[in-house]
Enzyme design. Sequence first.
Site, short mmCIF file in Angstrom:
data_model
loop_
_atom_site.label_atom_id
_atom_site.label_comp_id
_atom_site.label_asym_id
_atom_site.label_seq_id
_atom_site.Cartn_x
_atom_site.Cartn_y
_atom_site.Cartn_z
N SER A 228 -4.06 66.20 -45.66
CA SER A 228 -4.78 65.13 -45.03
C SER A 228 -6.36 65.40 -45.12
O SER A 228 -6.90 66.44 -45.52
CB SER A 228 -4.54 65.36 -43.59
OG SER A 228 -5.27 66.20 -42.98
N ASP A 229 -6.89 64.04 -45.11
CA ASP A 229 -8.51 64.51 -45.02
C ASP A 229 -8.72 65.25 -43.70
O ASP A 229 -7.94 65.05 -42.78
CB ASP A 229 -9.32 63.09 -45.16
CG ASP A 229 -10.77 63.03 -45.30
OD1 ASP A 229 -11.14 64.43 -45.18
OD2 ASP A 229 -11.23 62.50 -45.54
N TRP A 230 -9.92 65.53 -43.50
CA TRP A 230 -10.23 66.22 -42.27
C TRP A 230 -10.01 65.71 -40.97
O TRP A 230 -11.04 64.81 -40.70
CB TRP A 230 -11.59 67.10 -42.56
CG TRP A 230 -11.30 68.63 -43.33
CD1 TRP A 230 -11.89 69.78 -42.52
CD2 TRP A 230 -10.57 68.93 -44.32
NE1 TRP A 230 -11.36 70.63 -43.67
CE2 TRP A 230 -10.85 70.24 -44.76
CE3 TRP A 230 -10.00 68.17 -45.31
CZ2 TRP A 230 -10.29 71.07 -45.71
CZ3 TRP A 230 -9.31 68.85 -46.31
CH2 TRP A 230 -9.38 70.32 -46.60
N GLY A 231 -9.02 65.80 -40.21
CA GLY A 231 -8.91 65.32 -39.12
C GLY A 231 -8.23 63.78 -39.16
O GLY A 231 -8.23 62.82 -38.35
#
Length: 755
Positions: A228-231
């Site tokens: 995932s992208d961060w968050g």
Amino acid sequence: MDIQKVLSEMTLEEKCSLLSGADFWHTKAVERLGIPAMMMSDGPHGLRKQDQTGDHLGINDSIKAVCFPTACATAASFDREAVRAIGREIGAACQHEDLGVILGPAVNIKRSPLCGRNFEYFSEDPYLAGEMAVSLIDGVQSQGVGTSIKHFAANSQEHRRMSSDSVIDERTLREIYFPAFEQAVKRAKPWTVMCSYNKLNGTHASQNRELLTGVLREDWGFDGLVMSDWGAVSDRVAGVPAGLDLEMPSSGGSNDRRVLQAVREGRLSEEAVDVAAGRVLQMVDRYLTSRRPDTPWDMEAQHALARRIAAECMVLLKNEDDMLPLHEGEKLAVIGRFAAHPRFQGGGSSHINSFRVESLMDALQGMPGITYAQGYDVKSEEPDEALIAEAVEAAAHADKAVIVAGLPDSFESEGYDRTHIRMPRCQVELIERVAKANPNVVVVLYNGSPVEMPWLHCAKAVIEGYLGGQAVGGATKDVLFGTVNPCGCLPESFPIKLEDNPSYLTYGGEGDVAVYAEGVFVGYRYYDKKKMDVLFPFGHGLSYTTFAYANLRLSADRIRDTDALTVSVDVTNTGKRAGKTVVQLYVGDKECEVFRPVRELKDFAKISLEPGETKTVTFTLEKRAFAYWNVKLHDWFVESGAFTVEIGRSSRDIALSSEVYVEGTQTVPMTVTPDTIYLDLMKNEKARRVLAPMMEKKRLLDNENGSSSEAAAEAITDEMNEAMFLYSPLRAMVSFDQSMTYDEVQALADEINNA
Ligand code: BGC
């Protein structure tokens, strides 16, 4: 590592815990089984390696590293080999730092110049973005380090980036927003893909099965890991079967527990967890088997490479009166804060802690006849009278004034979008006032995305330097003085004004809904179709020499879409200096059932020529170059007909043009109903056959009846008659001449379908 064996030895808890990061940059270790953690770092134009106090916005310091030209610049090089070379160096640095994966390249399409993160992306054109991505990934991974192509997908704005829903039709996704990922996945095989923050057509990318599994794995054959992208994770339990293997950075274990509970309660299969955990292990295994922490990292050598490549990324937009190159011995006023403190990268997660920054003034050190004036400040837009006066004074006493201008950091960054594309007022006024004191003005721009240029008439020469990395000053000197002959081309259109941009009316969206209403008409695909003036077109870039194009040859004038077409062209350097040029190949569908751009870039080659030298450039075009995405077939489809094949200096400056007839070998299935109109029926072979006797009867009747009077002939022209007929549905026979009942029409439709 025997991944199946390791999985079989792990508890369900251990497997679930592997599905998220240990901290900002590491995967989790499973010490009991001897599985170590793996570290990754941003990306994409150098290393942003942080310690445990990590963040995803480039706030905390990272280790000293080399900042290569950013993606907006490298795309302008149109040079696959240069980008591959950067990739190799980044890969070597990762090895030195014991990193398993670098987070990049970022390949989102530049839909609007407003996107705050355009500097990190390559192009408005999916083909160019794809070629650059393939080259960078090839380069990095040749060093045994993985990449994470990002942000998948349709993350073309920063505004509300974590909640916005990109609403995009199937054809536009396939033709514009997917191909850079598709090419990279198919050809360069990145170890990992990073999903984006946004939703795509209603579903978060991080739990979008159609995206992460349907398109990515089933259509394109991706066999690596999706993180995932961060968050970016919303519903982690939904993400696992959708194809999101690794959540980054972490949820402190809370999402792992939710996954565990879902398996225990039978809402999620253990197999799905095994698949995701297996992919994490596979990535760690790749890292372990390719790691070479004794790899040297020669930052000075990389700085020299960064300088060489930055020079080849610069785009000479304008050069009246041969203002450039400059000559040693000329008295120069070098003006602008960026000449001493260059802006060479953008803000956010890609921000590199450069071990050395070389400004233009550094590079000019020791050269006689140079006066520097700061000209403007970056903290305020307000013109500073004292600074301007000093610059005007310097210009008045010089042969030429070189103004280094552009966008300050706060004007464009990850995390938010621009609201306009103007340069700061103080810089515009500076250029205008300096030009009054000295007409020989050269403007060099450092910016990550297009700007409006109301001052353009004040400058005889303009160089678009983009954000050229830490060695940008030396590179600027090399181009200004002709040590390097400029050879960059714009990877995006520069509109005259923001309002001209095709996405202007809907960019950013209403609340969280961002409808990509312009469809495939992004960038030059729109401006060319509308025959709209632009400030500088896609592909534009001048040189200190000139090039002539001749002898465009096609291997055939008629092919089937299963054949390849070879296109060659002779390019001659007709000037007095050696130089490089980018030969651009565009293809256009002359007539088509669906709306298509006038031309689309399908290949390019960057070649180097000595004065007087001629080289033949050969391209091979295959089906994909002629095809569009057909939403009935859910596949690439070539509609039979004539196509233009053009060689351009830009999308607006076509040097040579030819034509080829391409015969499509697929048919689009058609289901006939009583509502199907004759226009469509007549295009269908089966319908024509079945309806032939009826059509013959109609023709005879029409001939017999004619028009009852001259007045009637005027009221209903033959054209009108024809149109009325072609636009009528099959069921018109029920209501107009009542020659059939509805059931009979239905039977006729069935007969055609079954024929
Ligand atoms: C960015 C990514 C980056 C990640 C880690 C996110 O905010 O969108 O591109 O790789 O942070 O820093």
